[in-house]
Scaffold this motif. Structure first.
Motif, short mmCIF file in Angstrom:
data_model
loop_
_atom_site.label_atom_id
_atom_site.label_comp_id
_atom_site.label_asym_id
_atom_site.label_seq_id
_atom_site.Cartn_x
_atom_site.Cartn_y
_atom_site.Cartn_z
N UNK A 138 -9.14 -1.00 -12.23
CA UNK A 138 -8.42 0.05 -11.50
C UNK A 138 -7.85 -0.51 -10.20
N UNK A 139 -6.56 -0.26 -9.98
CA UNK A 139 -5.88 -0.74 -8.78
C UNK A 139 -5.75 0.39 -7.78
N UNK A 140 -6.20 0.14 -6.54
CA UNK A 140 -6.10 1.14 -5.49
C UNK A 140 -4.97 0.77 -4.53
N UNK A 141 -4.04 1.71 -4.33
CA UNK A 141 -3.00 1.50 -3.35
C UNK A 141 -3.49 2.11 -2.05
N UNK A 142 -3.86 1.26 -1.10
CA UNK A 142 -4.38 1.74 0.18
C UNK A 142 -5.89 1.77 0.19
N UNK A 143 -6.48 1.18 1.25
CA UNK A 143 -7.93 1.23 1.44
C UNK A 143 -8.18 2.02 2.71
N UNK A 144 -7.55 3.19 2.80
CA UNK A 144 -7.67 4.01 3.99
C UNK A 144 -8.48 5.25 3.71
N UNK A 145 -7.93 6.41 4.13
CA UNK A 145 -8.66 7.67 3.99
C UNK A 145 -8.98 8.01 2.55
N UNK A 146 -7.96 7.99 1.68
CA UNK A 146 -8.17 8.33 0.27
C UNK A 146 -8.82 7.17 -0.48
N UNK A 147 -8.39 5.95 -0.17
CA UNK A 147 -8.90 4.78 -0.87
C UNK A 147 -10.39 4.56 -0.63
N UNK A 148 -10.87 4.95 0.56
CA UNK A 148 -12.28 4.71 0.88
C UNK A 148 -13.24 5.39 -0.09
N UNK A 220 6.02 -5.81 -9.07
CA UNK A 220 5.89 -6.24 -10.47
C UNK A 220 4.76 -7.24 -10.63
N UNK A 221 4.65 -8.16 -9.67
CA UNK A 221 3.58 -9.15 -9.73
C UNK A 221 2.21 -8.46 -9.63
N UNK A 222 2.08 -7.52 -8.69
CA UNK A 222 0.78 -6.87 -8.49
C UNK A 222 0.42 -5.98 -9.68
N UNK A 223 1.39 -5.22 -10.20
CA UNK A 223 1.08 -4.33 -11.32
C UNK A 223 0.86 -5.09 -12.63
N UNK A 224 1.31 -6.35 -12.69
CA UNK A 224 1.10 -7.13 -13.92
C UNK A 224 -0.33 -7.65 -14.01
N UNK A 225 -1.19 -7.29 -13.07
CA UNK A 225 -2.56 -7.80 -13.05
C UNK A 225 -3.51 -7.14 -14.04
N UNK A 226 -2.97 -6.60 -15.15
CA UNK A 226 -3.80 -6.03 -16.21
C UNK A 226 -4.60 -4.81 -15.75
N UNK A 227 -3.95 -3.86 -15.09
CA UNK A 227 -4.63 -2.67 -14.59
C UNK A 227 -4.54 -1.55 -15.61
N UNK A 228 -5.65 -0.88 -15.83
CA UNK A 228 -5.68 0.26 -16.74
C UNK A 228 -5.18 1.52 -16.05
N UNK A 229 -5.42 1.60 -14.74
CA UNK A 229 -5.13 2.81 -13.97
C UNK A 229 -4.80 2.44 -12.54
N UNK A 230 -4.04 3.32 -11.88
CA UNK A 230 -3.76 3.13 -10.46
C UNK A 230 -4.21 4.39 -9.71
N UNK A 231 -4.86 4.21 -8.57
CA UNK A 231 -5.21 5.34 -7.71
C UNK A 231 -4.34 5.23 -6.46
N UNK A 232 -3.48 6.23 -6.27
CA UNK A 232 -2.50 6.19 -5.19
C UNK A 232 -3.05 6.87 -3.94
N UNK A 233 -3.31 6.05 -2.92
CA UNK A 233 -3.73 6.58 -1.63
C UNK A 233 -2.81 6.08 -0.55
N UNK A 234 -1.52 5.97 -0.88
CA UNK A 234 -0.55 5.47 0.09
C UNK A 234 -0.35 6.50 1.21
N UNK A 235 0.30 6.08 2.30
CA UNK A 235 0.45 6.98 3.43
C UNK A 235 1.90 7.22 3.79
N UNK A 236 2.82 6.92 2.86
CA UNK A 236 4.23 7.13 3.20
C UNK A 236 5.05 7.34 1.92
N UNK A 237 6.20 7.99 2.10
CA UNK A 237 7.03 8.33 0.94
C UNK A 237 7.66 7.12 0.25
#
Lengths: 372, 90
Positions: A138-148, A220-237
């Motif tokens: 699982x790939x987490x976008x952001x290790x902040x409020x939601x990512x924690x 593209x490079x980061x998403x090609x890392x064989x991820x089954x799922x992404x958890x979006x905790x980004x902080x901007x549009x």
């Protein structure tokens, strides 16, 4: 050979008179692998494969979890002189779904049985489910409020591989809610601080860090890392629209969460099965109506609630149980202690996931979002 | 009167209120009444009687754009939610 798609299905792979090469990590191999396969982790292929398989004319079928890494390694095999190398589409996950046999330490070892005992007791999870979690990436976008909170719960649950994309450093104003980080980590990159916390929590987990901001150039490079799922905790549009387009094109489900002050939203975008972020919000609000938490504030516990709901959705998707929030946007109001939901429908005219897409490559997301 | 839920990013336009009563039998009448009383809100999301593209309006949990748009009917007991995207995550 060309670097175009070179894949065969598990059925053909099983029939073929070829050597299966598992390019996953040691941890993934231990959980389960195809009987008779040779294990060479991706990073060691160049160095070790020529000694292990000196005959360059021997047919080779590479495999990994879902088929991304095993396809990406093919040019390396070509460069080493292997004449007949091909990747198994869908990886060991597709292999197992067809009911084909796998070897594993048939039982989880004693430490794991103890650690995950509360999962093993639940019929819907059990040993098979736990093994599945240990094989999930699982790939987490952001290790902040939601990512924690989501990172902590996913690691604690034994999700085998967790990726963290964050280019920020730990600031003291983060610690009111970003429970992954601590006072001792002030000034350190969040991705590294997160890695340390997760590995202390659960050494079964492999943590992959990307100390960079998600951009059109690196996505593209980061998403090609064989991820089954992404958890979006980004902080901007801009990041959220970029991630949406990339996840549709890479066909990876996204568990979306967003927060502001006392209110949060959660939903699951499953490409082509349900709506995408652009079906829900074709346009971002103008910048003056889109304050970030840094500008507008947020109750410390709110990302705890929303990030935990995201982890809940991610675990359900990984286990294949329950009813994921696909096509449903959950609205949480901390002050009212209320959880509502509204329906989100796939838009057939969506410029990215619709029937006749008009956006087929990355755009200028900052410009699209009004310059920020 | 139908209660319209106001998102946090638009509450400056409604004097801080998170839910505001409004009258009308369709979404259009409801928005006319609501934004008539809060002109700043009209300017933001309903200029010249057109709903801004970045705001979704839900009646009974359904996006009115997937129903009859501004002609979607509402009743006193309807739950009406105004919702623009939020980006915050950290």
């Amino acid at each position: 050979m060309s670097a175009t798609v070179r894949e065969i299905g598990p059925r053909e792979a099983r029939e073929a008179d070829a050597l299966l090469v598992d390019v996953r990590s040691d941890e993934e191999w231990k959980v389960s692998h195809i009987p008779g396969a040779l294990h060479v982790p991706m990073s060691q292929v160049e160095e070790r494969l020529p000694d292990l398989v000196p005959d360059r004319s021997r047919p080779i079928i590479t495999y990994c979890a879902v088929g991304a890494r095993s396809h990406r390694i093919l040019p390396t095999l070509d460069a080493l002189g292997y004449e007949d190398a091909i990747s198994m589409a869908g990886g060991i996950v597709a292999w197992r779904e067809l009911g084909f046999p796998v070897d594993s330490e048939s039982r989880l070892d004693e430490d794991k049985r103890e650690r995950y005992s509360r999962h093993l007791l639940i019929p819907e999870v059990g040993e098979d489910g736990q093994r599945r979690l240990l094989e999930t990436s699982i790939l987490l976008i952001g290790a902040g409020g939601l990512g924690s909170p989501s990172a902590l719960y996913l690691a604690a649950a034994g999700v085998g591989r967790i990726g963290i994309v964050d280019d920020d450093v730990v600031d003291s104003s983060n610690l009111q809610r970003q429970v992954l980080h601590s006072t001792a980590g002030l000034g350190k990159p969040k991705a590294r601080s997160a890695r340390k916390a997760l590995m202390e929590l659960n050494p079964d987990v492999e943590v992959v860090t990307y100390e960079e901001r998600l951009t059109s150039e690196n996505v593209d490079r980061i998403l090609a890392g064989d991820w089954d799922l992404i958890v979006d905790g980004a902080d901007n549009f801009p990041t959220r629209y970029l991630l949406n387009d990339a996840s549709v094109w890479h066909d990876i489900p996204v568990v979306h969460g967003s927060i502001f002050r006392f209110e949060g939203q959660v939903t699951v975008f499953k490409p082509h099965e349900g709506p995408c972020y652009r079906c829900l919000f074709p346009q971002p609000p103008p910048p003056e109506l889109a304050p970030s938490c840094a500008e507008g504030g947020v109750l410390g516990v709110l990302p705890g609630v929303i990030g935990s709901l995201q982890a809940n959705e991610a675990l359900k998707l990984a286990l294949g149980i329950g009813e994921p929030a696909v096509g449903r946007l959950l609205l949480f109001d901390a002050l009212g202690a209320k959880l509502d939901e509204v329906r989100v429908r796939r838009n057939p005219d969506c410029p990215v996931c619709g029937d006749n897409p008009t956006i087929t490559e990355y755009i200028d997301y900052v410009d699209f979002c009004g310059g920020r | 009167m139908t209660t319209v839920r106001i998102p946090p990013t638009l509450r400056a336009e409604t004097g801080g209120e998170s839910a505001v009563p409004a009258s009308g039998s369709t979404v259009r009448e409801l928005l006319d009444d609501l934004t008539g009383r809060f002109p700043a809100l009209r300017e933001r999301i309903y200029p010249e009687g057109e709903l801004a593209r970045f705001v979704n309006v839900y009646v009974e949990g359904e996006d009115v754009r997937t129903r009859e748009g501004l002609d979607t009917e509402v009743s006193d007991s309807s739950t009406v939610i105004l919702l623009p995207a939020m980006a915050g995550g950290r």
